[in-house]
Design a protein around this motif. Structure first.
Motif, PDB file in Angstrom:
ATOM      1  N   TYR A  19       0.808  -1.218   0.000  1.00  0.00           N
ATOM      2  CA  TYR A  19       0.000   0.000   0.000  1.00  0.00           C
ATOM      3  C   TYR A  19       0.843   1.270   0.000  1.00  0.00           C
ATOM      4  CZ  TYR A  19       0.581  -1.045   5.032  1.00  0.00           C
ATOM      5  OH  TYR A  19       1.082  -1.377   6.267  1.00  0.00           O
ATOM      6  N   HIS A  20       2.128   1.183   0.362  1.00  0.00           N
ATOM      7  CA  HIS A  20       3.002   2.363   0.286  1.00  0.00           C
ATOM      8  C   HIS A  20       3.136   2.857  -1.154  1.00  0.00           C
ATOM      9  CE1 HIS A  20       5.190   0.954   4.183  1.00  0.00           C
ATOM     10  NE2 HIS A  20       4.203   1.800   4.464  1.00  0.00           N
ATOM     11  N   TYR A  21       3.017   1.933  -2.109  1.00  0.00           N
ATOM     12  CA  TYR A  21       3.366   2.272  -3.488  1.00  0.00           C
ATOM     13  C   TYR A  21       2.249   2.957  -4.255  1.00  0.00           C
ATOM     14  CZ  TYR A  21       7.776   0.189  -2.581  1.00  0.00           C
ATOM     15  OH  TYR A  21       9.025  -0.048  -2.055  1.00  0.00           O
ATOM     16  N   ILE A  22       1.140   3.242  -3.590  1.00  0.00           N
ATOM     17  CA  ILE A  22       0.162   4.164  -4.180  1.00  0.00           C
ATOM     18  C   ILE A  22       0.801   5.551  -4.279  1.00  0.00           C
ATOM     19  CG2 ILE A  22      -0.914   4.887  -2.009  1.00  0.00           C
ATOM     20  CD1 ILE A  22      -2.739   4.183  -5.322  1.00  0.00           C
ATOM     21  N   LEU A  23       1.811   5.792  -3.436  1.00  0.00           N
ATOM     22  CA  LEU A  23       2.546   7.060  -3.472  1.00  0.00           C
ATOM     23  C   LEU A  23       3.295   7.259  -4.793  1.00  0.00           C
ATOM     24  CD1 LEU A  23       3.952   6.943   0.160  1.00  0.00           C
ATOM     25  CD2 LEU A  23       2.253   8.569  -0.676  1.00  0.00           C
ATOM     26  N   LEU A  24       3.485   6.183  -5.553  1.00  0.00           N
ATOM     27  CA  LEU A  24       4.132   6.303  -6.860  1.00  0.00           C
ATOM     28  C   LEU A  24       3.367   7.228  -7.801  1.00  0.00           C
ATOM     29  CD1 LEU A  24       5.386   2.711  -7.777  1.00  0.00           C
ATOM     30  CD2 LEU A  24       6.775   4.750  -7.430  1.00  0.00           C
TER      31      LEU A  24
END
Length: 628
Positions: free
Chosen positions: A330-335
């Motif tokens: 879910y951290h990589y929604i920041l991409l």
């Protein structure tokens, strides 16, 4: 099958996947992540003593007491995180979870809006960019995380910089920096880009929130946060979680499995040398930071707003995501943040755009179980697909600035530089001028007309033969002077020299007359990236049914292949508008190519597209718009 139908089918399939894998499971089951947020908020609303907030056993006891046994621990969250779900504590945990799911779904509306604003893509492609994040988005919804909300707010903060709302931008980024550390990268981007007000408001917000936390939670809780949670977290140590876990997809986890005993996956490390693990880690960190340092130093003097944001926010953001000591899907929604900024600056480069999007999609749809099994059977490196992909994505982004197009020349500067040779350059375009004159005179019989971007006045001879009062506007001063020399004192021609920037027209009209016709000949609209602003600014100056006749560079597929390349033809077919750069005297002049559909959409609020036809034996099409 047309491009439009393909887009619709892809969006339907991706939407269905998000609903099936994210919304449906979350609707029926509360995950521990949401439970942790909810229970901590419930403790605040119940005025519970929070001295033991970071005691995992005590926290779980409280979770059971408030009816949310899914919650496990509060660590390693900052204390202020406990306030996030306070508005939902009026409901039972399952109802609160469903409300949060609905909120996450409603966030798609502002998300599509802001991505469109930043990338200049259309709505379907902006939605595709969101859905292409795959498991990153799905797990944000499924686990009840806040990164989806955070991503949207940070994107808005970047857009607010363009709107000169630095106070709001700095305040929003400051709030989220206290919740999740990633936002600190956005602050450094503000600071390096010399947005001083935003940087100051960020720091003031941080100071205020830290003081409020000390006041509300007390010194002991804050000390526990810093000593027992924050510092261990930054080194990859999280309470209750195995630092060797493949799920972390970090260099820390990979190097532990390579060099250190104690792995749950392997009886012995690949290389039994725990003493060199830290040295290897810091060497990798240093080597990975070198490309971003080079990119920043090599391009630090750029004056382009979008380049600044991509350089000082996108590149450091990707560096941070590649070097995280622990990470989750879910951290990589920041991409979405760095990718949106890079896609804006790389529109002229189809190859780099395609590579960035492909890597982004691959990160979103990794079959983790398959790679974990391959890692166990064949090589530990195969168990880290996301780490590999995010590292490659970061290096590709740095590569975008390795041989960057510099010396980009403004439109006015370009035309001033060729003013004396302009007439000879367009001498062979008489068929275009004749065709446009014939169309214009057949549609606009008389009245006040605007020759917008009139160049050296080559259309004035046939315009002055008609029953027109001509307002002549040319922003390139040397081109304007040539036109004035030719038609100085002509009773039908008035040269506009004040307030000629159309972006200011809505607040200050450049002339009192109302227009019956507007001529924008020889690719004037190809000088504007955002034609919606042109149409909206022109509309108040026009009478009802005012006719606008424009010529643009032919964007049809066959013509694009002939004049540019098949790659550019595919790009404009897919994206609706692209940027190409033409070199002149060691400087680059941007030309913005627009498809028929993109022009129609840009004008639709103010003008109706009446006709669109190719001018034979030329590279132009002539378009007739009429004021609504």
């Amino acid at each position: 099958m047309g491009t439009r139908k393909i887009k619709i089918i892809v969006l339907i399939l991706l939407t269905g996947f998000v609903l099936l894998k994210g919304v449906v499971p979350a609707w029926n089951e509360v995950h521990s992540d949401f439970g942790n947020y909810y229970v901590s908020a419930k403790l605040i609303s119940n005025h519970t003593n929070l001295d033991s907030l970071y005691n995992d056993a005590w926290f779980h006891e409280q979770a059971v007491r408030v009816g949310a046994p899914q919650a496990v621990k509060f660590s390693p969250f900052p204390p202020i995180t406990a306030f996030v779900m306070v508005p939902l504590t009026f409901f039972k945990v399952k109802t609160a979870n469903r409300i949060w799911i609905v909120v996450n779904l409603l966030l798609f509306l502002p998300a599509v809006f802001i991505i469109r604003k930043i990338t200049s893509w259309d709505y379907p492609l902006s939605l595709f960019l969101i859905l292409a994040s795959g498991l990153s988005l799905i797990n944000n919804i499924k686990f009840g995380q806040v990164y989806w909300l955070m991503t949207i707010c940070l994107l808005f903060s970047i857009w607010w910089l363009k709107q000169n709302k630095e106070f709001v931008a700095g305040f929003v980024v400051g709030i989220f920096a206290m919740l999740k550390y990633y936002s600190v990268v956005i602050f450094f981007g503000f600071w390096l880009s010399k947005f001083k007000k935003a940087s100051i408001f960020f720091m003031l917000t941080i100071i205020l929130l830290v003081l409020l936390q000390y006041y509300f939670f007390g010194v002991q809780v804050m000390k526990e946060f810093f000593v027992a949670n924050l510092f261990p977290h930054l080194s990859g140590q999280i309470s209750g979680q195995n630092p060797f876990a493949f799920e972390f997809q970090s260099w820390e986890s990979l190097l532990l499995n390579l060099f250190c005993p104690g792995s749950p996956y392997f009886t012995h490390p690949v290389i039994d040398a725990p003493e060199i693990k830290e040295k290897v880690k810091w060497t990798i960190n240093a080597l990975l930071l070198l490309p971003s340092i080079y990119a920043v130093l090599n391009n630090r003097r750029t004056k382009d707003f979008d380049d600044k944001l991509a350089l000082f926010i996108a590149i450091p953001s990707l560096a941070m995501l590649a070097l995280l000591p622990t990470s989750a899907t879910y951290h990589y929604i920041l991409l979405l943040i760095p990718l949106s900024l890079l896609l804006k600056t790389e529109q002229a480069n189809f190859k780099k755009t395609a590579i960035l999007i492909c890597l982004y999609v691959c990160i979103g749809y990794i079959p983790y179980k398959l790679f974990f099994e391959l890692g166990l059977k064949w090589s530990v490196f195969l168990a880290y697909p996301r780490l590999t992909l995010i590292t490659i994505l970061y290096l590709v982004a740095c590569g975008c600035y390795y041989k960057r197009i510099r010396n980009i020349e403004s439109v006015n500067s370009f035309y001033d530089s060729i003013a004396t040779e302009y007439d000879s350059q367009v001498k062979g375009n008489s068929p275009t001028r004749e065709a446009v004159a014939k169309i214009f005179q057949s549609i606009v019989e008389k009245g006040t007309v605007l020759d917008f971007g009139g160049g050296t006045g080559l259309d004035l001879p046939w315009l002055t033969n008609g029953k027109y009062k001509i307002l002549f506007l040319e922003p390139a001063s040397k081109m304007l002077q040539i036109a004035k020399n030719r038609f100085a004192g002509h009773p039908q021609v008035k040269f506009l020299e004040n307030n000629i920037n159309f972006e200011t027209w809505p607040s200050a009209q450049p002339f009192p007359e109302k227009l019956e016709g507007v001529l924008a000949n020889f690719a004037v609209l190809n000088s504007f990236e955002n034609n919606s602003e042109f149409f909206s600014s022109l509309s108040p100056l026009c009478n009802t049914n005012c006719n606008l006749i424009v010529t643009v560079i032919n964007p049809e597929f066959k013509t694009m292949i002939k004049n540019y390349s098949i790659v550019q033809a595919i790009r404009i077919t897919c994206f609706g508008k692209i940027t190409v750069y033409n070199k002149h005297n060691d400087k680059y002049h941007p030309t913005y190519l627009h498809s028929k559909l993109s022009l129609k959409v840009a004008a639709k609020k103010w003008f109706v597209l009446k006709s669109y036809s190719r001018i034979d034996e030329t590279n132009f099409v002539v378009i007739h718009f009429q004021k609504k």
